[in-house]
Design a protein around this motif. Structure first.
Motif, PDB file in Angstrom:
ATOM      1  N   VAL A   8       0.865  -1.188   0.000  1.00  0.00           N
ATOM      2  CA  VAL A   8       0.000   0.000   0.000  1.00  0.00           C
ATOM      3  C   VAL A   8       0.898   1.233   0.000  1.00  0.00           C
ATOM      4  N   ILE A   9       0.772   2.066  -1.019  1.00  0.00           N
ATOM      5  CA  ILE A   9       1.558   3.313  -1.051  1.00  0.00           C
ATOM      6  C   ILE A   9       0.726   4.406  -0.388  1.00  0.00           C
ATOM      7  N   GLY A  10       1.248   4.969   0.684  1.00  0.00           N
ATOM      8  CA  GLY A  10       0.550   6.013   1.426  1.00  0.00           C
ATOM      9  C   GLY A  10      -0.268   5.399   2.540  1.00  0.00           C
ATOM     10  N   GLY A  31       2.979  -1.275   4.199  1.00  0.00           N
ATOM     11  CA  GLY A  31       2.579   0.105   3.939  1.00  0.00           C
ATOM     12  C   GLY A  31       3.816   0.983   3.883  1.00  0.00           C
ATOM     13  N   ILE A  32       3.848   1.892   2.897  1.00  0.00           N
ATOM     14  CA  ILE A  32       5.017   2.774   2.739  1.00  0.00           C
ATOM     15  C   ILE A  32       4.514   4.214   2.739  1.00  0.00           C
ATOM     16  N   ASP A  33       5.096   5.062   3.577  1.00  0.00           N
ATOM     17  CA  ASP A  33       4.707   6.478   3.558  1.00  0.00           C
ATOM     18  C   ASP A  33       5.957   7.356   3.652  1.00  0.00           C
ATOM     19  N   GLN A  34       5.902   8.465   2.938  1.00  0.00           N
ATOM     20  CA  GLN A  34       7.038   9.395   2.949  1.00  0.00           C
ATOM     21  C   GLN A  34       7.161  10.120   4.295  1.00  0.00           C
ATOM     22  N   PHE A  35       6.068  10.125   5.082  1.00  0.00           N
ATOM     23  CA  PHE A  35       6.106  10.731   6.420  1.00  0.00           C
ATOM     24  C   PHE A  35       5.794   9.637   7.442  1.00  0.00           C
ATOM     25  N   GLY A  36       5.444  10.065   8.670  1.00  0.00           N
ATOM     26  CA  GLY A  36       5.157   9.063   9.719  1.00  0.00           C
ATOM     27  C   GLY A  36       3.664   8.802   9.837  1.00  0.00           C
ATOM     28  N   ILE A 203      -2.722   2.090  -4.406  1.00  0.00           N
ATOM     29  CA  ILE A 203      -2.126   3.437  -4.400  1.00  0.00           C
ATOM     30  C   ILE A 203      -3.110   4.376  -3.685  1.00  0.00           C
ATOM     31  N   CYS A 204      -2.676   4.894  -2.548  1.00  0.00           N
ATOM     32  CA  CYS A 204      -3.536   5.738  -1.691  1.00  0.00           C
ATOM     33  C   CYS A 204      -2.734   6.993  -1.358  1.00  0.00           C
ATOM     34  N   ALA A 205      -2.344   7.728  -2.387  1.00  0.00           N
ATOM     35  CA  ALA A 205      -1.315   8.761  -2.223  1.00  0.00           C
ATOM     36  C   ALA A 205      -1.879  10.167  -2.051  1.00  0.00           C
ATOM     37  N   HIS A 211       1.372  12.079  -9.649  1.00  0.00           N
ATOM     38  CA  HIS A 211       2.664  11.542 -10.063  1.00  0.00           C
ATOM     39  C   HIS A 211       2.602  10.017 -10.172  1.00  0.00           C
ATOM     40  N   LEU A 212       1.992   9.373  -9.172  1.00  0.00           N
ATOM     41  CA  LEU A 212       1.989   7.902  -9.142  1.00  0.00           C
ATOM     42  C   LEU A 212       0.947   7.301 -10.088  1.00  0.00           C
ATOM     43  N   LEU A 213       0.015   8.151 -10.548  1.00  0.00           N
ATOM     44  CA  LEU A 213      -1.015   7.677 -11.475  1.00  0.00           C
ATOM     45  C   LEU A 213      -0.853   8.357 -12.838  1.00  0.00           C
ATOM     46  N   HIS A 347     -14.042  15.652   0.775  1.00  0.00           N
ATOM     47  CA  HIS A 347     -15.128  15.100   1.604  1.00  0.00           C
ATOM     48  C   HIS A 347     -14.986  13.596   1.818  1.00  0.00           C
ATOM     49  N   GLY A 348     -13.737  13.096   1.718  1.00  0.00           N
ATOM     50  CA  GLY A 348     -13.576  11.643   1.696  1.00  0.00           C
ATOM     51  C   GLY A 348     -13.258  10.967   3.002  1.00  0.00           C
ATOM     52  N   PHE A 349     -12.894  11.698   4.049  1.00  0.00           N
ATOM     53  CA  PHE A 349     -12.365  10.988   5.217  1.00  0.00           C
ATOM     54  C   PHE A 349     -13.368  10.030   5.825  1.00  0.00           C
TER      55      PHE A 349
HETATM   56  C1  LIG Z   1      -9.282  21.074   5.700  1.00  0.00           C
HETATM   57  C2  LIG Z   1      -9.934  19.778   5.327  1.00  0.00           C
HETATM   58  C3  LIG Z   1     -11.177  19.473   5.853  1.00  0.00           C
HETATM   59  C4  LIG Z   1     -11.821  18.300   5.491  1.00  0.00           C
HETATM   60  N1  LIG Z   1     -13.021  17.999   6.073  1.00  0.00           N
HETATM   61  C5  LIG Z   1     -13.593  16.798   5.823  1.00  0.00           C
HETATM   62  C6  LIG Z   1     -14.742  16.404   6.541  1.00  0.00           C
HETATM   63  O1  LIG Z   1     -15.253  17.150   7.386  1.00  0.00           O
HETATM   64  N2  LIG Z   1     -15.266  15.181   6.287  1.00  0.00           N
HETATM   65  C7  LIG Z   1     -14.716  14.327   5.390  1.00  0.00           C
HETATM   66  O2  LIG Z   1     -15.239  13.216   5.214  1.00  0.00           O
HETATM   67  N3  LIG Z   1     -13.603  14.674   4.694  1.00  0.00           N
HETATM   68  C8  LIG Z   1     -13.033  15.877   4.900  1.00  0.00           C
HETATM   69  N4  LIG Z   1     -11.895  16.227   4.246  1.00  0.00           N
HETATM   70  C9  LIG Z   1     -11.333  15.350   3.225  1.00  0.00           C
HETATM   71  C10 LIG Z   1     -10.553  14.206   3.805  1.00  0.00           C
HETATM   72  O3  LIG Z   1      -9.843  14.612   4.944  1.00  0.00           O
HETATM   73  C11 LIG Z   1      -9.623  13.668   2.725  1.00  0.00           C
HETATM   74  O4  LIG Z   1     -10.412  13.347   1.589  1.00  0.00           O
HETATM   75  C12 LIG Z   1      -8.915  12.398   3.176  1.00  0.00           C
HETATM   76  O5  LIG Z   1      -8.323  12.604   4.435  1.00  0.00           O
HETATM   77  C13 LIG Z   1      -7.865  12.046   2.147  1.00  0.00           C
HETATM   78  O6  LIG Z   1      -7.236  10.842   2.526  1.00  0.00           O
HETATM   79  P1  LIG Z   1      -6.086  10.246   1.591  1.00  0.00           P
HETATM   80  O7  LIG Z   1      -5.737   8.946   2.165  1.00  0.00           O
HETATM   81  O8  LIG Z   1      -6.525  10.322   0.167  1.00  0.00           O
HETATM   82  O9  LIG Z   1      -4.877  11.294   1.717  1.00  0.00           O
HETATM   83  P2  LIG Z   1      -3.784  11.415   2.888  1.00  0.00           P
HETATM   84  O10 LIG Z   1      -4.421  11.138   4.190  1.00  0.00           O
HETATM   85  O11 LIG Z   1      -3.085  12.699   2.688  1.00  0.00           O
HETATM   86  O12 LIG Z   1      -2.814  10.206   2.605  1.00  0.00           O
HETATM   87  C14 LIG Z   1      -1.960  10.139   1.502  1.00  0.00           C
HETATM   88  C15 LIG Z   1      -0.638   9.605   2.004  1.00  0.00           C
HETATM   89  O13 LIG Z   1       0.170   9.195   0.924  1.00  0.00           O
HETATM   90  C16 LIG Z   1       1.503   9.485   1.266  1.00  0.00           C
HETATM   91  N5  LIG Z   1       2.269   9.536   0.005  1.00  0.00           N
HETATM   92  C17 LIG Z   1       1.950  10.211  -1.117  1.00  0.00           C
HETATM   93  N6  LIG Z   1       2.868  10.030  -2.078  1.00  0.00           N
HETATM   94  C18 LIG Z   1       3.803   9.217  -1.555  1.00  0.00           C
HETATM   95  C19 LIG Z   1       5.006   8.677  -2.058  1.00  0.00           C
HETATM   96  N7  LIG Z   1       5.449   8.931  -3.305  1.00  0.00           N
HETATM   97  N8  LIG Z   1       5.738   7.872  -1.245  1.00  0.00           N
HETATM   98  C20 LIG Z   1       5.307   7.594   0.019  1.00  0.00           C
HETATM   99  N9  LIG Z   1       4.188   8.100   0.543  1.00  0.00           N
HETATM  100  C21 LIG Z   1       3.425   8.889  -0.232  1.00  0.00           C
HETATM  101  C22 LIG Z   1       1.401  10.824   1.963  1.00  0.00           C
HETATM  102  O14 LIG Z   1       2.544  11.106   2.737  1.00  0.00           O
HETATM  103  C23 LIG Z   1       0.149  10.637   2.792  1.00  0.00           C
HETATM  104  O15 LIG Z   1       0.425  10.147   4.077  1.00  0.00           O
HETATM  105  C24 LIG Z   1     -11.215  17.407   4.576  1.00  0.00           C
HETATM  106  C25 LIG Z   1      -9.963  17.705   4.049  1.00  0.00           C
HETATM  107  C26 LIG Z   1      -9.318  18.868   4.429  1.00  0.00           C
HETATM  108  C27 LIG Z   1      -7.974  19.177   3.853  1.00  0.00           C
END
Ligand SMILES: Cc1cc2nc3c(=O)[nH]c(=O)nc-3n(C[C@H](O)[C@H](O)[C@H](O)COP(=O)(O)OP(=O)(O)OC[C@H]3O[C@@H](n4cnc5c(N)ncnc54)[C@H](O)[C@@H]3O)c2cc1C
Length: 380
Positions: A8-10, A31-36, A203-205, A211-213, A347-349
């Motif tokens: 899982v990337i990210g 799982g691999i992430d560029q941060f913690g 891919i969950c980046a 870049h990854l897609l 709106h994805g969390f």
């Molecule tokens: C201000 C704000 C408010 C929001 N409010 C809501 C809300 O109220 N309700 C709701 O449902 N959603 C909300 N959202 C949206 C929701 O938070 C996001 O849609 C969701 O958190 C995205 O998750 P993700 O896994 O796609 O991204 P992330 O959580 O950012 O995860 C992606 C990960 O991939 C890693 N990564 C990327 N590229 C690489 C690489 N090349 N190598 C290694 N690691 C890599 C990154 O470091 C990161 O950790 C909000 C978002 C924001 C910004």
């Protein structure tokens, strides 16, 4: 050479859930992430995220939201082993306010009607009575969803990761994926340190997906969004935990939301619309955006009866917008052993446990037609 069942990337919102579901299924997972874990540089940080079922964005999301509530509940039961651990989800209710014909009010009512969801409708006077702090516009109505609430976002990510680890998943933090490749036999992931091999790849980046897609022909744009916390003086009703979440669509279409004060940081007030586009996620500037702050505070002056507010904390985050504002969750068009979730469009969390689960199911050959509206097909 170790070959993982799934890489899982990210491991932010979606990736942490995908890892949990991979490990729960008995897959060896990396799982691999560029941060913690649960870091504050992507899109899954800032104390809280709203969760609601009466989904104004489209009624298709409602069954996924209903499942998400169950999945968060299940994770919470595993995570909350002592009463002093705060719950992952709190059901404060969400009050959505706007003109009767606004996007939010029409959309919430439509989803509730189609899916028979519990909603209370309030006149401007009823909103005013219930929440005296609000300056309610006479042409606005309120729709209250009592079972909606908020998720403790960083705790949710950390809980998924802890449960994944408990089931044998391995995590590599501070490791950036530079590239990946796939054949029918498996996948190879090149990082800034090592090369990893797997049978399948998720891919969950988040904001780095473009870049990854690169081979997938979808438009994704990254918007910097500011989250702000305020101490508010002389409110007519104390803004404590019984204050619901309030989401307001103003008459010009601007949307703002407020979450109750949970600790000394105070009340969180943010603008859902707007923000500014950035070229790449690596260029995110985390300083206060003064223009955004002015807009936010003008909203507070228009919307609250209060004498003074003081910014206590801010945090910058990213929306990764798809072309139509809906998520893109699918298999990679050229590789059946690669799947991705991208473009969660701010709106994805709330859905991450469902999306993480479905990515792993997709990679295991199981298709869910409830997710077809989020597939790549709609762009063709
Ligand atoms: C201000 C704000 C408010 C929001 N409010 C809501 C809300 O109220 N309700 C709701 O449902 N959603 C909300 N959202 C949206 C929701 O938070 C996001 O849609 C969701 O958190 C995205 O998750 P993700 O896994 O796609 O991204 P992330 O959580 O950012 O995860 C992606 C990960 O991939 C890693 N990564 C990327 N590229 C690489 C690489 N090349 N190598 C290694 N690691 C890599 C990154 O470091 C990161 O950790 C909000 C978002 C924001 C910004």
């Amino acid at each position: 050479m170790k070959v993982y069942d799934v890489i899982v990337i990210g491991f932010g919102g979606v990736g942490s859930a995908a890892l949990y579901h991979a490990a729960k299924k008995g897959f060896s997972a990396l799982g691999i992430d560029q941060f913690g874990p649960a870091h504050n540089k992507g899109s899954s940080h800032g104390q809280t995220r709203i969760i609601r079922k009466a989904y104004f964005e489209h009624p298709y999301y409602v069954p996924l939201a209903e499942e998400a509530f169950q999945r968060w509940d299940e994770l919470n039961n595993r995570h909350r082993t002592r009463p002093d651990i705060k719950p992952l989800l709190e059901q404060t209710g969400v009050l959505q306010i706007g003109q009767p014909e606004s996007e939010v009010i029409v959309g919430v009512q439509k989803s509730a009607d189609e899916h028979d969801l519990k909603l209370e409708r309030f006149s401007p006077d009823q909103i005013q009575q219930r929440l005296p702090i609000l300056k309610v516009q006479p042409n606005h109505v309120g729709l209250f969803e009592p079972e909606a609430g908020f998720l403790r976002v960083e705790h949710c990510v950390a809980a998924h990761l802890a449960q994944a680890r408990k089931r044998g998943a391995e995590l590599r933090s501070d490791t950036r994926v530079l590239s990946w490749s796939a054949t029918d036999e498996g996948v190879t992931v090149e990082t800034d340190g090592e090369t990893y091999h797997g049978r399948r790849l998720a891919i969950c980046a988040g904001a780095w997906s473009k870049h990854l897609l690169a081979e997938v022909d979808v438009q994704l744009s990254v918007i910097a969004k500011q989250q702000n916390w305020y101490q508010i003086d002389r409110v007519e009703q104390k803004l404590v935990n019984d204050f619901p979440i309030v989401f307001i669509e103003e008459d010009d279409g601007e949307q703002f939301y407020c979450l109750p004060e949970l600790d000394s940081l105070g009340m969180k007030v943010c603008r859902h619309t707007g923000g500014h586009q950035i070229e790449t996620a690596d260029l995110l500037d985390c300083d206060v955006d003064k223009d955004e702050l002015l807009l936010n505070e003008a909203f507070m002056d228009r919307s609250f009866h209060h004498s003074r507010h003081r910014l206590v904390h801010h945090s910058t985050c990213m929306y990764t917008m798809s072309h139509d504002g809906h998520f893109i969750v699918d298999k990679h068009p050229n590789h059946s052993n690669v799947a991705f979730a991208a473009g969660l469009s701010g709106h994805g969390f709330k859905f991450t446990p469902v999306l993480g689960h479905r990515l792993i199911e997709m990679l295991d050959g199981n298709h869910d037609s409830n997710l077809d509206f989020l597939s790549l097909k709609r762009f063709r």
